[in-house]
Design a protein around this motif. Structure first.
Motif, mmCIF file in Angstrom:
data_model
loop_
_atom_site.group_PDB
_atom_site.id
_atom_site.type_symbol
_atom_site.label_atom_id
_atom_site.label_comp_id
_atom_site.label_asym_id
_atom_site.label_seq_id
_atom_site.Cartn_x
_atom_site.Cartn_y
_atom_site.Cartn_z
ATOM 1 N N ASP A 137 6.757 65.076 36.046
ATOM 2 C CA ASP A 137 6.469 66.236 35.219
ATOM 3 C C ASP A 137 5.204 66.880 35.761
ATOM 4 O O ASP A 137 4.462 66.258 36.538
ATOM 5 C CB ASP A 137 6.269 65.819 33.757
ATOM 6 N N TRP A 138 4.962 68.107 35.369
ATOM 7 C CA TRP A 138 3.695 68.730 35.696
ATOM 8 C C TRP A 138 2.570 67.914 35.069
ATOM 9 O O TRP A 138 2.609 67.601 33.887
ATOM 10 C CB TRP A 138 3.683 70.167 35.172
ATOM 11 N N LEU A 139 1.616 67.506 35.852
ATOM 12 C CA LEU A 139 0.461 66.679 35.468
ATOM 13 C C LEU A 139 0.805 65.204 35.324
ATOM 14 O O LEU A 139 -0.095 64.386 35.097
ATOM 15 C CB LEU A 139 -0.195 67.167 34.167
ATOM 16 N N GLY A 140 2.085 64.852 35.433
ATOM 17 C CA GLY A 140 2.470 63.448 35.297
ATOM 18 C C GLY A 140 3.509 63.069 36.334
ATOM 19 O O GLY A 140 4.607 62.602 36.005
ATOM 20 N N GLU A 141 3.154 63.258 37.593
ATOM 21 C CA GLU A 141 4.104 63.078 38.696
ATOM 22 C C GLU A 141 4.312 61.594 39.035
ATOM 23 O O GLU A 141 3.394 60.785 38.952
ATOM 24 C CB GLU A 141 3.596 63.811 39.941
ATOM 25 N N GLY A 142 5.538 61.271 39.446
ATOM 26 C CA GLY A 142 5.843 59.973 40.040
ATOM 27 C C GLY A 142 5.582 58.779 39.135
ATOM 28 O O GLY A 142 4.967 57.810 39.561
ATOM 29 N N ARG A 143 6.077 58.821 37.899
ATOM 30 C CA ARG A 143 5.901 57.699 36.971
ATOM 31 C C ARG A 143 7.089 56.750 37.146
ATOM 32 O O ARG A 143 8.170 56.951 36.611
ATOM 33 C CB ARG A 143 5.798 58.193 35.529
ATOM 34 N N TRP A 144 6.864 55.680 37.912
ATOM 35 C CA TRP A 144 7.949 54.783 38.296
ATOM 36 C C TRP A 144 8.335 53.840 37.166
ATOM 37 O O TRP A 144 7.489 53.386 36.380
ATOM 38 C CB TRP A 144 7.563 53.999 39.543
ATOM 39 N N VAL A 145 9.626 53.557 37.104
ATOM 40 C CA VAL A 145 10.209 52.677 36.093
ATOM 41 C C VAL A 145 11.025 51.613 36.806
ATOM 42 O O VAL A 145 11.793 51.918 37.727
ATOM 43 C CB VAL A 145 11.125 53.467 35.134
ATOM 44 N N ARG A 146 10.862 50.386 36.391
ATOM 45 C CA ARG A 146 11.689 49.276 36.883
ATOM 46 C C ARG A 146 12.649 48.890 35.773
ATOM 47 O O ARG A 146 12.240 48.504 34.681
ATOM 48 C CB ARG A 146 10.794 48.102 37.257
ATOM 49 N N GLU A 147 13.952 49.003 36.033
ATOM 50 C CA GLU A 147 14.936 48.880 34.965
ATOM 51 C C GLU A 147 16.069 47.947 35.374
ATOM 52 O O GLU A 147 16.787 48.217 36.343
ATOM 53 C CB GLU A 147 15.496 50.274 34.650
ATOM 54 N N PRO A 148 16.274 46.842 34.660
ATOM 55 C CA PRO A 148 17.429 45.990 34.956
ATOM 56 C C PRO A 148 18.725 46.693 34.576
ATOM 57 O O PRO A 148 18.768 47.487 33.632
ATOM 58 C CB PRO A 148 17.184 44.753 34.082
ATOM 59 N N LEU A 149 19.785 46.398 35.320
ATOM 60 C CA LEU A 149 21.072 47.046 35.076
ATOM 61 C C LEU A 149 22.050 46.144 34.331
ATOM 62 O O LEU A 149 23.237 46.460 34.252
ATOM 63 C CB LEU A 149 21.682 47.487 36.415
ATOM 64 N N ASN A 150 21.547 45.070 33.774
ATOM 65 C CA ASN A 150 22.439 44.114 33.104
ATOM 66 C C ASN A 150 22.455 44.283 31.594
ATOM 67 O O ASN A 150 22.894 43.400 30.877
ATOM 68 C CB ASN A 150 22.038 42.680 33.452
ATOM 69 N N GLY A 151 21.960 45.403 31.084
ATOM 70 C CA GLY A 151 21.918 45.582 29.648
ATOM 71 C C GLY A 151 22.616 46.846 29.209
ATOM 72 O O GLY A 151 23.829 47.007 29.368
ATOM 73 N N VAL A 152 21.838 47.795 28.685
ATOM 74 C CA VAL A 152 22.404 49.004 28.115
ATOM 75 C C VAL A 152 23.115 49.845 29.175
ATOM 76 O O VAL A 152 24.161 50.435 28.905
ATOM 77 C CB VAL A 152 21.292 49.827 27.424
ATOM 78 N N ARG A 153 22.562 49.912 30.371
ATOM 79 C CA ARG A 153 23.174 50.756 31.410
ATOM 80 C C ARG A 153 24.589 50.306 31.760
ATOM 81 O O ARG A 153 25.500 51.120 31.887
ATOM 82 C CB ARG A 153 22.306 50.738 32.673
ATOM 83 N N PHE A 154 24.762 49.008 31.953
ATOM 84 C CA PHE A 154 26.056 48.494 32.391
ATOM 85 C C PHE A 154 26.426 47.240 31.599
ATOM 86 O O PHE A 154 26.309 46.124 32.097
ATOM 87 C CB PHE A 154 26.044 48.208 33.895
ATOM 88 N N PRO A 155 26.877 47.412 30.366
ATOM 89 C CA PRO A 155 27.367 46.261 29.607
ATOM 90 C C PRO A 155 28.679 45.762 30.205
ATOM 91 O O PRO A 155 29.364 46.471 30.952
ATOM 92 C CB PRO A 155 27.596 46.850 28.209
ATOM 93 N N ARG A 156 29.035 44.554 29.886
ATOM 94 C CA ARG A 156 30.321 44.011 30.354
ATOM 95 C C ARG A 156 31.459 44.679 29.570
ATOM 96 O O ARG A 156 31.579 44.512 28.365
ATOM 97 C CB ARG A 156 30.352 42.498 30.169
ATOM 98 N N LEU A 157 32.288 45.423 30.286
ATOM 99 C CA LEU A 157 33.370 46.176 29.655
ATOM 100 C C LEU A 157 34.726 45.512 29.804
ATOM 101 O O LEU A 157 35.701 45.963 29.207
ATOM 102 C CB LEU A 157 33.435 47.585 30.266
ATOM 103 N N GLU A 158 34.801 44.466 30.639
ATOM 104 C CA GLU A 158 36.078 43.784 30.904
ATOM 105 C C GLU A 158 37.125 44.781 31.396
ATOM 106 O O GLU A 158 38.284 44.786 30.963
ATOM 107 C CB GLU A 158 36.577 43.054 29.644
ATOM 108 N N GLN A 159 36.716 45.647 32.321
ATOM 109 C CA GLN A 159 37.616 46.689 32.798
ATOM 110 C C GLN A 159 38.825 46.134 33.536
ATOM 111 O O GLN A 159 39.838 46.831 33.678
ATOM 112 C CB GLN A 159 36.860 47.684 33.693
ATOM 113 N N HIS A 160 38.750 44.885 33.979
ATOM 114 C CA HIS A 160 39.895 44.319 34.696
ATOM 115 C C HIS A 160 41.123 44.233 33.802
ATOM 116 O O HIS A 160 42.258 44.198 34.281
ATOM 117 C CB HIS A 160 39.529 42.923 35.223
ATOM 118 N N LEU A 161 40.920 44.185 32.473
ATOM 119 C CA LEU A 161 42.056 44.101 31.562
ATOM 120 C C LEU A 161 42.870 45.395 31.541
ATOM 121 O O LEU A 161 44.055 45.382 31.213
ATOM 122 C CB LEU A 161 41.570 43.775 30.148
ATOM 123 N N THR A 162 42.233 46.517 31.849
ATOM 124 C CA THR A 162 42.946 47.801 31.881
ATOM 125 C C THR A 162 43.568 48.075 33.240
ATOM 126 O O THR A 162 44.393 48.990 33.364
ATOM 127 C CB THR A 162 41.989 48.961 31.556
#
Length: 711
Positions: free
Chosen positions: A157-182
């Motif tokens: 953002d203006w005045l707040g450049e490059g605020r890095w985030v470290r985020e695991p992908l094993n939770g809200v982003r990619f829950p287990r959907l069991e897509q193989h069943l479809t």
């Protein structure tokens, strides 16, 4: 029969597999003993068209019908000025599209650069909606799930450049959907999108992902000064990454390819290493190898700019002359007159565009001030915002409507400015005339190129879509910059866009330095300065050093330290300072000159992990030939101690020297060779910063700096 091509170098190898019945795909990538196998399922190129959509309805960049039906049509291997090249050709029988994926390697680096070119070889038009520059599975060694990866990405953002985030992908982003069943791929994804022309205004086109189980990390950048998208997703086979310029869904981009027409995507680069810091190090070396050759790349003169926390866009002869004298005494080599030099009224925002010097601000003429700069031994510089014309500027009437971005026949207006369309010759001729005139008349050797508006999705004038018009303008803008530097090869150009709102590699591959923020609170600047080298070269990152006469000596040193491990960029009311504070400024400039040669060959790392916005302690390290340079800031005197993680130096004796400030009380340092930690204490009871040199008993090459435990 399945065929496989192994292509690359001793540093990075890519294996591509295909058959008569399947689309070519990336099957494996290997570097430095790290091998990632990719399962079948993701084609080498995906193309979304109006008449050929996804194979399963979604908003993804991948899993398109055209991509699934592409077939091998040949390949060529060769060499470029930078390294090896593979041109892989594919064909789509139903539409007649011919696609060439161009993969490039830079010698000695594990970085893959990619673009795709689509040619309509059929008899009917094809309307494109998206084409990723590069897409591939994240890879594994027998089993792979996106949930074992974590992503590193940056908000901005203006005045707040490059605020890095470290985020695991094993939770809200990619829950287990069991897509193989479809028996179908899922439809969602984690996408990061930038629209308009502030390419780094909300998010960075630079990010990374790592798996601790695999001991692998990818880091990437999309090299575009306009709209882009990157996405992470998962299908029934594995997790994937896709990198793209503008799309129909996100940016109102579509392109009609008539028979014989072609379209080429924006470049993207992808690095593979054992950890995130090493992958960013590979991108750093790649940026250095791929930037435009220029004398400034190694000269790196110290710049004084009169704007930040100083004249703030209100320059006059009376105000400038004493600043010029004291900046020269402090050791500055370039003096840039910032915004306002063209203004007679005091209300210049909506009148810019003619770029004629003010007569009221400079009674003796601007040349009096410019000559004073030159007589003081410095290169004169000026601020320009070339791409805009104020709605009340005389140029708004002199230039034709077609020279501006338009929607439905009307000029786009944003914040009381029109935006030039650099596809049009009148716009280009105007800007060329401005630059050439100022250089010829005043001997300007430095321009700060600012950019303070975002005109939105683009222009529909002479374009298949609003986004296509903007993309063509973006490319014309880069071509204009190349032309300026071709005509004036010694001219130094600073990239600025309300701080760093357009600090992508398309710009930084051409321009010599980048101001990292407009942040005026010196206590909020450290996380911006520390994060900047993740997205740009350290020697391009110009973080403001703007000490003030009312500051304590420690606060003065804090400001001066903030920019020292980057392109040194000074401001502040130096003419009002007492001798002690001015001596600190002079010493800082001298130290910056001593360090700049090392910075131009350095590799960044972060001894305290990802810089965070409110942390009491922040640190940036640069690995150099003799060891490391480290800046450490303490913004909270109630937390007077910290420990820097330096695993590359573990097990060795290390000497610690304070590079700056050299005249203020020493901090306390204790090196623990067993843990590879440097314990730092600031016993002074106020905010402060120190720039350190760490030298090991044996030489430490920049490539040996591995990630900290958090990276």
């Amino acid at each position: 029969m399945t065929e496989r091509l192994s292509w690359g170098s001793a540093t990075l190898t890519v294996e591509v597999e295909w058959s008569p019945d399947s689309a070519p795909r990336v099957a494996a990538i290997e570097t430095d003993g790290l091998r990632l196998e990719m399962p079948p399922g993701l084609p080498l190129v995906d193309v979304l068209a109006v008449s050929h959509g996804h194979s399963l309805a979604s908003d993804r960049l991948v899993h398109t019908a055209i991509g699934h039906d592409l077939r091998y049509a040949g390949h060529d291997e060769g060499r470029t000025d930078h390294g090896d090249e593979l041109r892989f050709r594919l064909a789509h029988a139903a539409s007649g599209l011919a696609i060439e994926l161009r993969l490039e390697l830079t010698d000695g680096l594990s970085v893959l650069r990619s673009t795709a070119t689509v040619v309509n070889g059929g008899s009917e038009p094809v309307v494109l909606r998206s084409i990723p520059s590069l897409a591939l599975y994240l890879g594994g060694n027998g089993r792979s799930s996106i949930r074992e990866w974590e992503v590193y990405h940056a908000l901005s953002d203006w005045l707040g450049e490059g605020r890095w985030v470290r985020e695991p992908l094993n939770g809200v982003r990619f829950p287990r959907l069991e897509q193989h069943l479809t028996n179908h791929n899922p439809r969602g994804e984690f996408s990061v999108i930038s629209s308009g022309t502030w390419s780094t205004g909300k998010h960075l086109p630079v990010a990374a992902i790592r798996s601790t189980r695999l001991g692998a990390a990818w880091a990437w950048q999309i090299e575009h000064n306009g709209a882009w998208r990157w996405e992470l997703g998962e299908d029934t086979a594995s997790g994937y990454l896709s990198l793209s310029g503008p799309t129909d869904t996100d940016h109102q981009w579509s392109e009609e390819l008539r028979p014989g027409d072609s379209f080429t995507t924006v470049p993207a680069a992808l690095a593979l290493a054992r950890d995130v810091t090493s992958a960013v190090g590979q991108l750093t070396a790649y940026r250095r190898a791929r930037r435009r050759a220029h004398p400034d790349n190694t000269a790196m003169p110290v710049v004084f700019n009169d704007y930040m926390n100083t004249l703030n866009g209100d320059p006059t002869t009376e105000k400038l002359l004493p600043l010029i004298d004291v900046a020269a005494r402090a050791g500055a080599e370039v003096f840039c007159i910032d915004a306002g030099w063209y203004d007679d009224s005091g209300e210049w925002w909506d009148t810019v565009g003619e770029w004629a010097p003010s007569t009221t601000r400079f009674p003796g003429g601007l040349s009096e001030v410019i000559d004073h700069i030159r007589d003081a031994g410095m290169v004169p510089g000026l601020w320009l915002e070339p791409e805009v014309i104020g709605v009340n500027s005389p140029m708004a009437q002199r230039l034709p409507d077609e020279a501006f971005l338009q929607r439905k026949g009307e000029r786009v207006v944003e914040h009381h400015r029109y935006h030039l369309d650099l596809r049009h010759p009148a716009a280009r001729e105007h800007l060329d005339g401005v630059v050439d005139r100022l250089i010829e008349e005043f001997g300007i050797g430095f321009f700060k190129l600012d950019y303070n508006i975002n005109p939105g999705p683009g222009t529909d004038r002479d374009a298949d879509s609003v986004g296509a018009g903007l993309l063509a303008h973006n490319r014309a803008h880069l071509d204009w910059l190349d032309g300026v530097l071709d005509r004036h090869p010694g001219l130094v150009l600073e990239n600025c866009a309300s701080g760093a709102m357009r600090s992508d590699f398309a710009m930084l591959s051409r321009l010599q330095m980048q101001s990292t923020s407009d942040q005026q609170d010196f206590l909020k600047y450290p996380p911006i300065a520390a994060s900047a080298p993740a997205a740009m070269l350290p020697e391009q990152a110009a973080s403001w050093a703007y000490p003030q006469p009312e500051m304590t000596p420690e606060e003065v040193a804090f400001c001066l330290a903030t920019g020292m491990l980057g392109r040194y960029y000074v401001s502040g009311h130096l003419a009002r300072m007492d001798d002690a504070r001015l001596a600190l400024v002079s010493d800082a400039v001298a130290v910056a000159k001593e360090l700049r040669g090392e910075l131009a060959a350095s590799t960044p790392f972060w001894p305290l992990g990802i810089p965070t916005w409110d942390a009491a302690w922040t640190s940036l390290g640069l690995a150099v030939d003799r060891g490391a340079l480290v800046t450490v800031w303490n913004r909270d005197p109630s937390a007077p101690e910290t420990a820097l993680s330096l695993p590359a130096l573990a097990g060795r004796e290390v000497s610690v020297t304070t590079v700056f400030p050299r005249s203020l009380p020493e901090w306390q340092f204790h090196w623990d060779a067993g843990t590879g930690e440097l314990h730092v204490a600031s016993p002074l009871g106020e905010v402060g910063a120190r720039v350190l040199r760490l030298e090991a008993a044996t030489n430490v090459a920049s490539a040996t700096h591995s990630a900290t435990p958090s990276q």
